[in-house]
Design a protein around this motif. Structure first.
Motif, PDB file in Angstrom:
ATOM      1  N   ARG A   1       0.829  -1.217   0.000  1.00  0.00           N
ATOM      2  CA  ARG A   1       0.000   0.000   0.000  1.00  0.00           C
ATOM      3  C   ARG A   1       0.856   1.255   0.000  1.00  0.00           C
ATOM      4  O   ARG A   1       0.554   2.227  -0.684  1.00  0.00           O
TER       5      ARG A   1
ATOM      6  N   ALA B   1       2.374   1.648  -3.477  1.00  0.00           N
ATOM      7  CA  ALA B   1       1.336   2.116  -4.409  1.00  0.00           C
ATOM      8  C   ALA B   1       1.068   3.611  -4.199  1.00  0.00           C
ATOM      9  O   ALA B   1       0.855   4.350  -5.164  1.00  0.00           O
ATOM     10  N   HIS B   2       1.098   4.046  -2.950  1.00  0.00           N
ATOM     11  CA  HIS B   2       0.878   5.471  -2.658  1.00  0.00           C
ATOM     12  C   HIS B   2       1.982   6.321  -3.288  1.00  0.00           C
ATOM     13  O   HIS B   2       1.701   7.358  -3.905  1.00  0.00           O
TER      14      HIS B   2
ATOM     15  N   GLN C   1       3.830   5.473  -5.828  1.00  0.00           N
ATOM     16  CA  GLN C   1       3.651   5.398  -7.279  1.00  0.00           C
ATOM     17  C   GLN C   1       2.665   6.459  -7.755  1.00  0.00           C
ATOM     18  O   GLN C   1       2.840   7.047  -8.812  1.00  0.00           O
ATOM     19  N   GLN C   2       1.635   6.667  -6.983  1.00  0.00           N
ATOM     20  CA  GLN C   2       0.582   7.588  -7.392  1.00  0.00           C
ATOM     21  C   GLN C   2       0.919   9.041  -7.072  1.00  0.00           C
ATOM     22  O   GLN C   2       0.592   9.936  -7.854  1.00  0.00           O
ATOM     23  N   HIS C   3       1.582   9.281  -5.942  1.00  0.00           N
ATOM     24  CA  HIS C   3       1.747  10.655  -5.462  1.00  0.00           C
ATOM     25  C   HIS C   3       3.176  11.172  -5.473  1.00  0.00           C
ATOM     26  O   HIS C   3       3.374  12.386  -5.318  1.00  0.00           O
TER      27      HIS C   3
ATOM     28  N   ALA D   1       4.602  -4.494  -7.693  1.00  0.00           N
ATOM     29  CA  ALA D   1       4.344  -3.096  -8.014  1.00  0.00           C
ATOM     30  C   ALA D   1       4.968  -2.690  -9.351  1.00  0.00           C
ATOM     31  O   ALA D   1       4.899  -1.533  -9.732  1.00  0.00           O
TER      32      ALA D   1
ATOM     33  N   PRO E   1       6.702   5.042 -11.877  1.00  0.00           N
ATOM     34  CA  PRO E   1       5.461   5.472 -11.230  1.00  0.00           C
ATOM     35  C   PRO E   1       4.261   4.931 -12.000  1.00  0.00           C
ATOM     36  O   PRO E   1       4.346   4.666 -13.186  1.00  0.00           O
ATOM     37  N   SER E   2       3.187   4.804 -11.305  1.00  0.00           N
ATOM     38  CA  SER E   2       1.955   4.343 -11.923  1.00  0.00           C
ATOM     39  C   SER E   2       0.831   5.252 -11.497  1.00  0.00           C
ATOM     40  O   SER E   2       0.725   5.597 -10.345  1.00  0.00           O
ATOM     41  N   ARG E   3       0.003   5.588 -12.392  1.00  0.00           N
ATOM     42  CA  ARG E   3      -1.166   6.433 -12.068  1.00  0.00           C
ATOM     43  C   ARG E   3      -2.439   5.594 -12.135  1.00  0.00           C
ATOM     44  O   ARG E   3      -3.517   6.099 -12.267  1.00  0.00           O
ATOM     45  N   ARG E   4      -2.309   4.270 -12.003  1.00  0.00           N
ATOM     46  CA  ARG E   4      -3.460   3.367 -12.106  1.00  0.00           C
ATOM     47  C   ARG E   4      -4.250   3.281 -10.823  1.00  0.00           C
ATOM     48  O   ARG E   4      -5.364   2.795 -10.816  1.00  0.00           O
ATOM     49  N   TYR E   5      -3.699   3.701  -9.700  1.00  0.00           N
ATOM     50  CA  TYR E   5      -4.346   3.465  -8.417  1.00  0.00           C
ATOM     51  C   TYR E   5      -5.362   4.526  -8.086  1.00  0.00           C
ATOM     52  O   TYR E   5      -5.250   5.649  -8.408  1.00  0.00           O
TER      53      TYR E   5
END
Length: 170
Positions: free
Chosen positions: A108, A111-112, A114-116, A143, A166-170
């Motif tokens: 988690r 993932a955070h 990756q998104q922010h 991830a 980075p990922s913006r999928r979450y």
């Protein structure tokens, strides 16, 4: 579970987290002789880019918190690249409180970020873990981390270096 940027609001929960992580041998805490309060002030200072040791860059820290505000885990994103970061610690570092392991906290947190988190100039981050940390290897791989190299550090020890986008999928 909620994830929040480290701030003075977490100073009450940090000493217990710090002590448990240090007692468990978490490398990030085990080399410091500082008290939990002094160490936490360094975390806040480093996020603001103040009092950075040589080879360090501003470092954002987030905490995973339980419903009562206790810290379950922490993740750090180093905002820049130096030889020390590229060779020793990577852009992302994290740990999970021993009592919270196996609960998905590290996934988690990652993932955070990756998104922010702000990506490096090339768009990704370097993450380093030891070859005997299979839990961290799984978290990084799930991830989207791609194994780049395994570098021997001494007898029976190697560091695994992952490239992570980075990922913006979450």
């Amino acid at each position: 579970m909620r994830i929040e940027a480290a701030s003075v609001l977490h100073s009450h929960a940090y000493p217990a987290y710090f002590q448990q992580c240090r007692a468990d041998g978490c490398e990030y805490y085990s080399h410091s002789q500082a008290t939990p309060a002094v160490f936490y002030q360094q975390v806040l200072d480093h996020a603001a880019g103040h009092h950075l040791p040589p080879g360090y860059v501003p470092t954002q820290t987030w905490f995973a918190l339980d419903e009562g505000g206790d810290i379950l885990g922490a993740i750090r994103l180093r905002l820049g690249s130096t030889p020390f970061i590229l060779d020793q610690c990577g852009h992302i570092g994290y740990e999970v409180h021993p009592a919270a392991r196996g609960l998905g906290v590290a996934g988690r947190l990652l993932a955070h970020v990756q998104q922010h988190g702000a990506p490096q100039q090339d768009g990704g981050w370097l993450i380093i873990c030891t070859d005997d940390n299979s839990a961290s290897q799984r978290v990084i791989s799930r991830a989207g981390g791609v194994l780049l190299t395994a570098t021997a550090q001494g007898p029976g020890e190697a560091w695994l270096r992952y490239y992570h986008l980075p990922s913006r999928r979450y």
